[in-house]
Enzyme design. Sequence first.
Site, PDB file in Angstrom:
ATOM      1  N   TRP A   1       0.841  -1.219   0.000  1.00 22.02           N
ATOM      2  CA  TRP A   1       0.000   0.000   0.000  1.00 22.02           C
ATOM      3  C   TRP A   1       0.855   1.240   0.000  1.00 22.02           C
ATOM      4  O   TRP A   1       0.513   2.248  -0.617  1.00 22.02           O
ATOM      5  CB  TRP A   1      -0.978  -0.046   1.168  1.00 22.02           C
ATOM      6  CG  TRP A   1      -1.774  -1.309   1.160  1.00 22.02           C
ATOM      7  CD1 TRP A   1      -1.760  -2.297   2.088  1.00 22.02           C
ATOM      8  CD2 TRP A   1      -2.657  -1.767   0.105  1.00 22.02           C
ATOM      9  NE1 TRP A   1      -2.587  -3.331   1.694  1.00 22.02           N
ATOM     10  CE2 TRP A   1      -3.147  -3.031   0.490  1.00 22.02           C
ATOM     11  CE3 TRP A   1      -3.072  -1.223  -1.106  1.00 22.02           C
ATOM     12  CZ2 TRP A   1      -4.039  -3.762  -0.306  1.00 22.02           C
ATOM     13  CZ3 TRP A   1      -3.959  -1.936  -1.901  1.00 22.02           C
ATOM     14  CH2 TRP A   1      -4.434  -3.181  -1.505  1.00 22.02           C
ATOM     15  N   ASP A   2       1.978   1.181   0.693  1.00 17.80           N
ATOM     16  CA  ASP A   2       2.917   2.309   0.638  1.00 17.80           C
ATOM     17  C   ASP A   2       3.451   2.507  -0.780  1.00 17.80           C
ATOM     18  O   ASP A   2       3.582   3.637  -1.253  1.00 17.80           O
ATOM     19  CB  ASP A   2       4.112   2.047   1.566  1.00 17.80           C
ATOM     20  CG  ASP A   2       3.799   2.329   3.024  1.00 17.80           C
ATOM     21  OD1 ASP A   2       2.857   3.088   3.316  1.00 17.80           O
ATOM     22  OD2 ASP A   2       4.519   1.782   3.883  1.00 17.80           O
TER      23      ASP A   2
END
Lengths: 401, 401
Positions: free
Chosen positions: B162-163
Amino acid sequence: MNGSVEGPLAGLRVVEVSAFVAAPIGGMTLAQLGAEVIRIDPIGGNIDIGRWPLAPSGTSLYWAGLNKGKRSVTLALNSPEGREIATALIAEAGILLTNLPAAEGWMSFATLSQRRADLIMLRLTGTHDGGNAIDYTVNAAVGFPTATGEDERPVNHVLPAWDVAAGLYLCTGLLAAERRRTRTGQGGEVTLALSDVAYATAATLGYVADVQVNGAVRPPLGNWLYGAFGRDFATKDGRRVMLAAISGRQWRAIGKATKLAEKLSLIGQVMEVDMDDEGGRYAAREAIAAVLAPWFAARTLDQVRDALDGSGVLWGPYQDFGQMVREDPRCSTANPMFHDIEQPGAGRLLVPASPLQPAAPPRPAPRLGGDTDAVLAEVLGLSPARIAAYREAGVLARDGG
Amino acid sequence: MNGSVEGPLAGLRVVEVSAFVAAPIGGMTLAQLGAEVIRIDPIGGNIDIGRWPLAPSGTSLYWAGLNKGKRSVTLALNSPEGREIATALIAEAGILLTNLPAAEGWMSFATLSQRRADLIMLRLTGTHDGGNAIDYTVNAAVGFPTATGEDERPVNHVLPAWDVAAGLYLCTGLLAAERRRTRTGQGGEVTLALSDVAYATAATLGYVADVQVNGAVRPPLGNWLYGAFGRDFATKDGRRVMLAAISGRQWRAIGKATKLAEKLSLIGQVMEVDMDDEGGRYAAREAIAAVLAPWFAARTLDQVRDALDGSGVLWGPYQDFGQMVREDPRCSTANPMFHDIEQPGAGRLLVPASPLQPAAPPRPAPRLGGDTDAVLAEVLGLSPARIAAYREAGVLARDGG
């Protein structure tokens, strides 16, 4: 973008010839930001048109999700006339996004740029050296499955993370190339290998350097964080939560909210580590978890939520997809990103706009081929008679898609 | 971008005030494409400066990986003078990328846009409603860990997917906003919640619709593909490979390369499924794997490679990070994306350029604060005397970072 209905990419036109996840996510992301994205498929759809999961009607929920907000054109791409129409659309748009094999032939940059000298073409490949690859095989090669889970058997991820990243790289590369063309007049072909996305990311996150400099190969750590304190805990009512501290403030918040600060601070003496340092807390992680586990085991998820929300503790419940959709207000229209809209073939769905907010409301995926006539008229100026003749000749679908 | 040394974003200047993964990946990606990215940190570095893994020198390999190609400026951001210099740099650049809490105060859009009316500000938050979140807590909420592995205990991913996605969204959003500003003169604040990246992606991939339309919650499937044939297999020499077929051609290639086509085709009759359909092959996956497993178990990885490479079969070996760095030519300077360069504090490293190819060669991460004086002179026109006075006053670091 406050208050605007139009996305920031209004006026940008892109042709996408694609299948599966990565390139479609690229086009979808641009469409969500206001670009006009024309996806061209063969008549009947490309190989991804029936991909699972399906709605009872047979409509692919997968395809619908990945092609939101695009216009759909279908052409007999195995005929010279179909290829000519596709070529004309690409030349008119000036930007092509594809993951189909297009190093040679009618859809190659060399051929297409004869029709449009400043063409920008983004081309996704498997590996940089011409090999086949998909998210699963790339992921296997790049180390993460061997470091996932608790033992040496590799664990595949379920999220197609490399496809998602590749789709967003394609957007970035496309907008960067278009920025340059606006300033210099120069187009060009940009290639992106799915496997390079994965290797580059592993290197960026330090995994390659850790091997080169330290000879260290990250082992599987289960659900522990690496280099700081974090792990999952079971609650009294059979749920699990993730807890983490990546700053001193977050660490102190855990002690305060659980009223276990005193016990936790003693761990430093017991384990001979500096509990004010995240490396120290990582070294003492088993002891920390042993102190915290009974606190979670004595509380339901709701009680954990009451105690930790607003306390500065970094935590969250695990949810399966059903719990996420049914219980989590952030995955509902209470979140301004989500809208309840009609998706043809699937009914009313919770559909996200771009997470880049504020954003224009989401648009559903098109019906396959549903924009063919309109696009041929608008973009190429074809007359109704000409379009009818193409349909009669089988260059366009005779019935819908 | 053929033949160019300069990236397509040459001339674009961005100020980044960040920590950890997502926002730094955003700035790094822009820097790799030729933008001038000035990362501003407090004197001594932000909270991520010592994040693991470390080189023996103490240099963070993590920080070095995530800040390649940037310029580093350190300022006493807790002083009015330090904030004034940062504000002037942001106003001059006209674009700010941050993941620090900046909804209010000196670094808020409201305050900064008083200094630069057409400022573009990309601001990453945890959740859209102001909550804290990091990749681990977001991932727990969004369903994938409960569908990973083989049983109901959730399995965290190791890749901060997600980062990574959020960093690339930030690039896309920034370039889209800058494109609009070029055309309309209008800047604006764009926010991106890490949790929204995850919820939106889960919806885009059909997981939300599958619950809404079918009431289906994807269970853990181990290393099986969903909706098509694919799984991992063990080789004679203790390695594992991933095998998949997402097209009819790839499926037929497996039968041909292993000489098991006849047996595999009989499975259709035995299991009463259509083996020409990927749904049928998914239903018959256990039987298919039972036929294929002995073939892999009788061969070493090298023998598997000899039989499958060039055959059209979609497959790849699992590699841990060590095997990837030491054995895989695609993770070496034989791949044009990778270069062998000197990273201060870490020595010579294999460092990727942008996977968007062709790309300018990679540049190392800066020394913390190493560009402070040069940036203050070039961007703000500060004299050596003025810079010395700031240093004397403690607004700039007295010794390096």
